[in-house]
Design an enzyme around this catalytic site. Structure first.
Site, PDB file in Angstrom:
ATOM      1  CB  CYS A   1      31.993  70.295  -8.280  1.00  0.00           C
ATOM      2  SG  CYS A   1      32.997  69.293  -9.581  1.00  0.00           S
TER       3      CYS A   1
ATOM      4  CE  LYS B   1      32.912  68.309   6.567  1.00  0.00           C
ATOM      5  NZ  LYS B   1      33.999  67.862   7.568  1.00  0.00           N
TER       6      LYS B   1
HETATM    7  O1  M6R Z   1      30.308  62.464   5.182  1.00  0.00           O
HETATM    8  P1  M6R Z   1      30.637  61.526   5.605  1.00  0.00           P
HETATM    9  O2  M6R Z   1      30.858  61.138   7.031  1.00  0.00           O
HETATM   10  O3  M6R Z   1      30.009  60.117   4.993  1.00  0.00           O
HETATM   11  O4  M6R Z   1      32.168  61.479   5.023  1.00  0.00           O
HETATM   12  C1  M6R Z   1      33.032  60.362   5.154  1.00  0.00           C
HETATM   13  C2  M6R Z   1      34.658  60.734   4.539  1.00  0.00           C
HETATM   14  O5  M6R Z   1      34.803  61.127   3.514  1.00  0.00           O
HETATM   15  C3  M6R Z   1      34.990  61.685   5.750  1.00  0.00           C
HETATM   16  O6  M6R Z   1      34.805  61.108   6.871  1.00  0.00           O
HETATM   17  C4  M6R Z   1      36.491  61.935   5.548  1.00  0.00           C
HETATM   18  O7  M6R Z   1      37.306  60.799   5.800  1.00  0.00           O
HETATM   19  C5  M6R Z   1      36.893  63.112   6.419  1.00  0.00           C
HETATM   20  N1  M6R Z   1      36.725  64.399   5.824  1.00  0.00           N
HETATM   21  C6  M6R Z   1      38.268  62.950   6.988  1.00  0.00           C
HETATM   22  O8  M6R Z   1      38.633  63.926   7.966  1.00  0.00           O
END
Ligand code: M6R
Length: 606
Positions: free
Chosen positions: A2, A601
């Protein structure tokens, strides 16, 4: 997953400000939302399930009275999305309100204990134990601050919380453990939020809280203490270098499209990443006997591409690992001679932070590539490179992926130089190529928008799409597939093309779209063989390849012609048509690409 936001002003009506902050945090959770304010010694709460706009339309969030309040946008973990499960949650008497991001792992036993003391629970959330616990300790101590300290010490798990109560009229209490939380310090007001974007229009001065901190905010001051022993602490103040314009849609229909289209600009920023930090990371990696690249989702895909780059340019072996698997897979195999490069756009992904924490305890050298200065990751690592992509609001990572690839490329060049693995003429070619990246990106984005809209019509009603590639563009296949499945909800499979005969080919039948990423490099010849295999099974062949490649063109049902470029930059540029393809497929299907179902996100919970 959240997001929370809280603010205390001297006189202004706080509800519209919290509402605006929540809208900017909506990418972090959007199944329900709520705001609580305090006015004249009374708490006012509006909340419901649904998107913030829908809730506002039905309830008018802006007319809550008072200059002090807390707010929440939810992504359900405990208890289905519903009005009763929406935050803020309150104690029995409705005098203490709490918003929370994280998971209280011992909530069942706390709930049982509190129910035995006649507390009445109305929701199915873990969060509701917090206001009841504070209520209980307030009964015992008659001191609200002390009640907060004692209640928070009982919580196991992760939290970023904001507390509002009529027992502390001009004050908000916020605390964090394992979930992000920053203070926004202003003149005559103070904010706290999961992400600075919530208060960027009011102040750029921010203090990221550390795990285990509690802060008491009034409109004119703030105090920070450790939860465990109430010791006062000072935390570093940072200045946020983004502005709200960077975080707005700027006329695009969706954030995702805006973020795809601004890649030429963000690429320029990433190419300017501070060289001394790139070299420092290279220095650690070069000295290390084992190197791992650890990340989740899209960031992991950047690590897959990078492992090919480090090997190819610098003869350095690196092992890309999915963050949530790292401890199980390599926990016993790491030590003081190990270097781990953690890559995370947000710097808050739970699995990444957890693995980094583990690696630190094992005395490994812990490094980072990250987009958010002041995030948990940047505060844990020995050194990091800021990828400088600017705020990314669309849930699907796009510009942050290409920025990460650029940082990996700069790092691999620095490593290659240190290790003496690259000749001057190769270096000159690479430099020239790198400088061309933004203009090539611009050319591709402008020319491919319409084309990818058309290609999206070929796949939007299919039950399955395949992405095949070899070499470093295997990462492009993985990332193209993730984009399509996460926002257009089309089951998709990505494989190294050479592996497709070992199982996935059994799913190929007439009309199944197979997207080949086939640049003009050493993988091209072998890929032609794979295309023939798929063609023989009547698959629909969609190929991304170099312009003028008549052989590939003839073999393909649709050919996406890319400009000539050096093979090492193909992962950075070949992903862009696939980002557009996913975007248009989602839009054609009537889906909102910025808010895919069930996704947030950044995943800040286990
Ligand atoms: O903030 P982060 O790069 O650690 O996030 C990792 C994943 O949650 C993120 O890349 C997710 O797979 C993407 N939103 C996909 O588009």
């Amino acid at each position: 997953m959240c997001r929370i936001c809280a603010a205390v002003f001297q006189a202004d009506n706080v509800a519209p400000l919290l509402h605006a902050g929540l809208k900017r945090l909506e990418y972090g959770g959007y199944d329900s939302a709520g705001i609580a304010t305090l006015h004249g010694g009374k708490l006012y709460i509006k909340k419901d399930k649904g998107k913030i706009d829908e809730i506002h339309q039905a309830l008018n969030l802006d007319d809550l009275p008072g200059s002090i309040g807390i707010a929440h946008t939810r992504w359900a973990t405990h208890g289905a999305p519903s009005k009763v499960n929406a935050h803020p949650h309150t104690d029995c008497k409705g005098e203490i309100a709490v918003v929370h991001n994280g998971i209280i792992e011992n909530f069942l036993e706390l709930k049982q204990e509190l129910e035995n003391l006649r507390h009445v629970f109305i929701s199915r959330t873990d969060t509701e134990v917090i206001p009841h616990l504070i209520e209980e300790y307030y009964k015992r101590t008659n001191n609200f601050r002390e009640a907060c300290f004692q209640a928070l010490r009982r919580l196991q798990g992760t939290f970023a919380i904001a507390i509002l109560s009529r027992y502390a009229k001009d004050m908000i209490v916020v605390a964090r453990k394992g979930s992000p939380l920053l203070l926004g310090i202003g003149n005559g007001f103070n904010f706290a939020a999961s992400d600075a974007i919530a208060f960027l229009d009011k102040t750029k001065t921010s203090i990221p809280l550390e795990d285990g901190d509690i802060a008491f905010l009034s409109s004119s001051s703030y105090e920070i203490y450790r939860i465990e022993d109430a010791t006062p602490v000072k935390r570093k103040t940072i200045t946020i270098d983004w502005d709200l314009q960077q975080a707005s849609k700027e006329g695009y229909e969706h954030f995702m499209l805006k973020e795809i289209m601004e890649q030429p600009y963000t690429m320029r920023l990433s190419l300017g990443a501070q060289k001394q930090y790139v070299d420092l990371l290279a220095e650690f990696m070069e000295k290390s006997s084992k190197n791992f690249l650890v990340a989740a989702g899209t960031s992991y895909h950047s690590c897959v591409a990078a492992s090919y780059l480090y090997s190819r340019l610098a003869n350095l072996a690196t092992i890309p690992v999915i963050a949530s698997e790292f401890i199980e897979q390599y926990g016993n195999a790491i030590d003081v001679n190990t270097t781990i490069l953690f890559v995370s756009q947000s710097g808050e992904t739970y699995d990444v932070i957890n693995a980094a924490d583990f690696a630190r305890k094992k005395a490994c050298t812990v490094l980072g590539i990250c987009n958010v200065i002041g995030s948990t990751l940047t505060r844990m690592v020995r050194a990091y490179v800021h990828q400088q992509s600017g705020p990314e609001i669309g849930v699907a990572a796009t510009k942050t992926y290409t920025s990460q690839l650029i940082i990996h490329l700069l790092l691999s060049i620095s490593l290659a130089k240190k290790r003496g693995k690259i000749s001057q003429s190769e270096m000159d070619d690479i430099k020239e190529t790198i400088n061309e990246l933004p203009s090539l990106a611009e050319q591709i984005l402008i020319s491919k928008q319409k084309e990818m809209l058309e290609v999206s019509k070929l796949i939007m009603n299919k039950n399955h799409v395949f992405f095949l590639a070899r070499g470093m563009n295997y990462a492009t296949a993985l990332e193209g597939r993730l984009k399509l499945l996460e926002i257009a909800y089309i089951p998709s499979t990505a494989y190294p093309a050479g592996e497709s005969k070992h199982g996935p080919i059994s799913l190929i039948e007439e009309g199944v779209p197979v997207i080949f990423i086939a640049p003009n490099d050493e993988t091209r010849k072998l890929l032609i063989g794979n295309i023939m295999e798929m063609k023989a099974r009547k698959a629909t062949i969609i190929t991304l390849g170099e312009e003028g490649d008549s052989e590939l063109m003839q073999l393909s049902d649709h050919y996406i012609a890319m400009p000539r470029m050096l093979p090492i930059i193909t992962p950075i540029l070949y992903i862009m048509p696939l980002q557009l393809l996913a975007y248009y497929t989602a839009v054609n299907k009537g889906l909102d690409p910025d808010k895919p179902r069930n996704l947030a996100k950044s995943v800040t919970v286990l």
